[in-house]
Design a protein around this motif. Structure first.
Motif, PDB file in Angstrom:
ATOM      1  N   GLU A  51       0.725  -6.999  12.275  1.00 59.17           N
ATOM      2  CA  GLU A  51      -0.596  -7.292  12.806  1.00 59.17           C
ATOM      3  C   GLU A  51      -1.302  -6.004  13.243  1.00 59.17           C
ATOM      4  O   GLU A  51      -2.512  -5.825  13.019  1.00 59.17           O
ATOM      5  CB  GLU A  51      -0.502  -8.260  13.996  1.00 59.17           C
ATOM      6  N   GLU A  52      -0.550  -5.101  13.859  1.00 60.37           N
ATOM      7  CA  GLU A  52      -1.128  -3.818  14.261  1.00 60.37           C
ATOM      8  C   GLU A  52      -1.398  -2.939  13.045  1.00 60.37           C
ATOM      9  O   GLU A  52      -2.422  -2.237  12.983  1.00 60.37           O
ATOM     10  CB  GLU A  52      -0.193  -3.131  15.246  1.00 60.37           C
ATOM     11  N   ALA A  53      -0.497  -2.995  12.064  1.00 62.97           N
ATOM     12  CA  ALA A  53      -0.688  -2.211  10.840  1.00 62.97           C
ATOM     13  C   ALA A  53      -1.929  -2.656  10.080  1.00 62.97           C
ATOM     14  O   ALA A  53      -2.594  -1.837   9.438  1.00 62.97           O
ATOM     15  CB  ALA A  53       0.542  -2.327   9.943  1.00 62.97           C
ATOM     16  N   LEU A  57      -4.099   0.560   9.168  1.00 57.66           N
ATOM     17  CA  LEU A  57      -4.203   0.938   7.759  1.00 57.66           C
ATOM     18  C   LEU A  57      -5.628   0.784   7.247  1.00 57.66           C
ATOM     19  O   LEU A  57      -6.139   1.637   6.514  1.00 57.66           O
ATOM     20  CB  LEU A  57      -3.248   0.081   6.928  1.00 57.66           C
ATOM     21  N   ALA A  58      -6.277  -0.311   7.626  1.00 55.73           N
ATOM     22  CA  ALA A  58      -7.647  -0.551   7.160  1.00 55.73           C
ATOM     23  C   ALA A  58      -8.604   0.510   7.674  1.00 55.73           C
ATOM     24  O   ALA A  58      -9.404   1.069   6.914  1.00 55.73           O
ATOM     25  CB  ALA A  58      -8.109  -1.939   7.579  1.00 55.73           C
ATOM     26  N   LEU A  59      -8.524   0.811   8.965  1.00 54.01           N
ATOM     27  CA  LEU A  59      -9.455   1.773   9.542  1.00 54.01           C
ATOM     28  C   LEU A  59      -9.169   3.186   9.046  1.00 54.01           C
ATOM     29  O   LEU A  59     -10.087   4.021   8.961  1.00 54.01           O
ATOM     30  CB  LEU A  59      -9.400   1.714  11.062  1.00 54.01           C
ATOM     31  N   ARG A 213      -4.830  -2.704  -2.977  1.00 55.04           N
ATOM     32  CA  ARG A 213      -3.396  -2.435  -2.954  1.00 55.04           C
ATOM     33  C   ARG A 213      -2.724  -3.352  -1.938  1.00 55.04           C
ATOM     34  O   ARG A 213      -3.401  -3.959  -1.089  1.00 55.04           O
ATOM     35  CB  ARG A 213      -3.100  -0.985  -2.616  1.00 55.04           C
ATOM     36  N   ALA A 214      -1.407  -3.429  -2.021  1.00 57.73           N
ATOM     37  CA  ALA A 214      -0.605  -4.160  -1.044  1.00 57.73           C
ATOM     38  C   ALA A 214       0.320  -3.173  -0.350  1.00 57.73           C
ATOM     39  O   ALA A 214       0.985  -2.372  -1.013  1.00 57.73           O
ATOM     40  CB  ALA A 214       0.217  -5.255  -1.722  1.00 57.73           C
ATOM     41  N   GLU A 215       0.332  -3.201   0.965  1.00 58.27           N
ATOM     42  CA  GLU A 215       1.192  -2.321   1.758  1.00 58.27           C
ATOM     43  C   GLU A 215       2.282  -3.151   2.428  1.00 58.27           C
ATOM     44  O   GLU A 215       2.001  -3.924   3.347  1.00 58.27           O
ATOM     45  CB  GLU A 215       0.374  -1.598   2.830  1.00 58.27           C
ATOM     46  N   PRO A 216       3.549  -3.032   1.992  1.00 56.95           N
ATOM     47  CA  PRO A 216       4.618  -3.737   2.695  1.00 56.95           C
ATOM     48  C   PRO A 216       4.829  -3.125   4.080  1.00 56.95           C
ATOM     49  O   PRO A 216       4.746  -1.909   4.252  1.00 56.95           O
ATOM     50  CB  PRO A 216       5.851  -3.495   1.807  1.00 56.95           C
ATOM     51  N   VAL A 217       5.067  -3.982   5.055  1.00 62.73           N
ATOM     52  CA  VAL A 217       5.380  -3.530   6.418  1.00 62.73           C
ATOM     53  C   VAL A 217       6.776  -4.068   6.741  1.00 62.73           C
ATOM     54  O   VAL A 217       6.980  -5.278   6.843  1.00 62.73           O
ATOM     55  CB  VAL A 217       4.352  -4.041   7.435  1.00 62.73           C
ATOM     56  N   THR A 218       7.721  -3.164   6.887  1.00 64.90           N
ATOM     57  CA  THR A 218       9.124  -3.542   7.077  1.00 64.90           C
ATOM     58  C   THR A 218       9.564  -3.200   8.496  1.00 64.90           C
ATOM     59  O   THR A 218       9.218  -2.146   9.026  1.00 64.90           O
ATOM     60  CB  THR A 218      10.008  -2.808   6.053  1.00 64.90           C
ATOM     61  N   PHE A 219      10.313  -4.115   9.097  1.00 65.87           N
ATOM     62  CA  PHE A 219      10.751  -3.928  10.483  1.00 65.87           C
ATOM     63  C   PHE A 219      12.058  -4.696  10.690  1.00 65.87           C
ATOM     64  O   PHE A 219      12.350  -5.659   9.964  1.00 65.87           O
ATOM     65  CB  PHE A 219       9.683  -4.421  11.467  1.00 65.87           C
TER      66      PHE A 219
END
Length: 242
Positions: A51-53, A57-59, A213-219
């Motif tokens: 959610e933070e990414a 990433l957008a900005l 594009r798609a950015e995976p966010v892994t945690f």
């Protein structure tokens, strides 16, 4: 000592029962907050990285300063806070369908509420983000015809997994073109998804926007012995004036 479970509020809605609850999660040794709609988990303070990414990433894809941003879906407020952490943001409109969610922030029942409501750049708008997006006229009455630097959406679970059937139109070529129409040249559309990247959706975005594009966010997921979990931020950008 924290209580193991506490329901902070419960509201019937046309989409189902909405509840805010706090519970102690022994695997992380702290209390967490959760919003549920019926049996569906909408948001948990245990998982906020993507959610933070979405905001960061957008900005980061924008040039200049003085950004006007729209966030669809307030939730626990993590996307909105990440937007406001960017000093180049001049204004933020957060569109939230559920009155209760906005009230929880305004009443200070949620930890980020005072921070969001106390920031003069931030404004909550009660309304259906998808219905407003379909008009392609802006998200506030006096913004008719205004274009934004970024529109970020964190409402449905994924582009093909919606909270309400009528939301599906938004994820069509027609719906995405309406979002593109309210963005300034070089503006960014960002979308959160609980699923891994979907190449077909990136292709659809590419048919509407200049870039996608798609950015995976892994945690690490502490509820699954810290095994890696992957969610996705989709980013699409309109052509610049240059």
């Amino acid at each position: 000592m924290s209580t193991q479970f506490e329901e902070l509020d419960y509201r019937p809605t046309p989409l189902g029962a909405l509840s805010l609850r706090r519970r102690h999660e022994p695997k992380v040794g702290r209390d967490i907050l959760e919003i549920k709609l019926g049996d569906e988990y909408l948001m948990s303070s245990l998982f906020t990285a993507s959610e933070e990414a979405l905001a960061r990433l957008a900005l980061a894809d924008l040039d200049g300063s003085g950004f006007d941003v729209v966030v669809g879906g307030l939730g626990l407020g993590y996307t909105a806070r990440a937007v406001l952490e960017n000093a180049n943001v001049d204004s933020l409109v957060v569109v939230e369908l559920m009155d209760a969610v906005a009230e929880w922030h305004e009443q200070g029942l949620l930890p980020l509420g005072p921070e969001l409501t106390g920031d003069p750049r931030c404004r909550f708008v009660r309304g259906d983000f998808f219905a407003l997006a379909a008009t392609a006229k802006g998200f506030v009455a006096e913004h008719n015809g205004r274009r934004y630097d970024a529109v970020l959406v964190d409402i449905d679970h994924a582009p093909d997994f919606w909270l309400a059937e009528e939301n599906g139109t938004f994820y069509s070529e027609e719906g995405l073109r309406k979002i593109a129409a309210v963005l300034r040249p070089g503006g960014v559309f960002g979308l959160w998804s609980n699923d891994r990247p979907d190449g077909a959706f990136v292709s659809l975005l590419s048919s509407v926007f200049e870039k996608a594009r798609a950015e995976p966010v892994t945690f690490p997921n502490p509820l699954q012995d810290n095994r890696e979990a992957t969610q996705t931020v989709y980013l699409a950008q309109t052509a610049s004036d240059e």
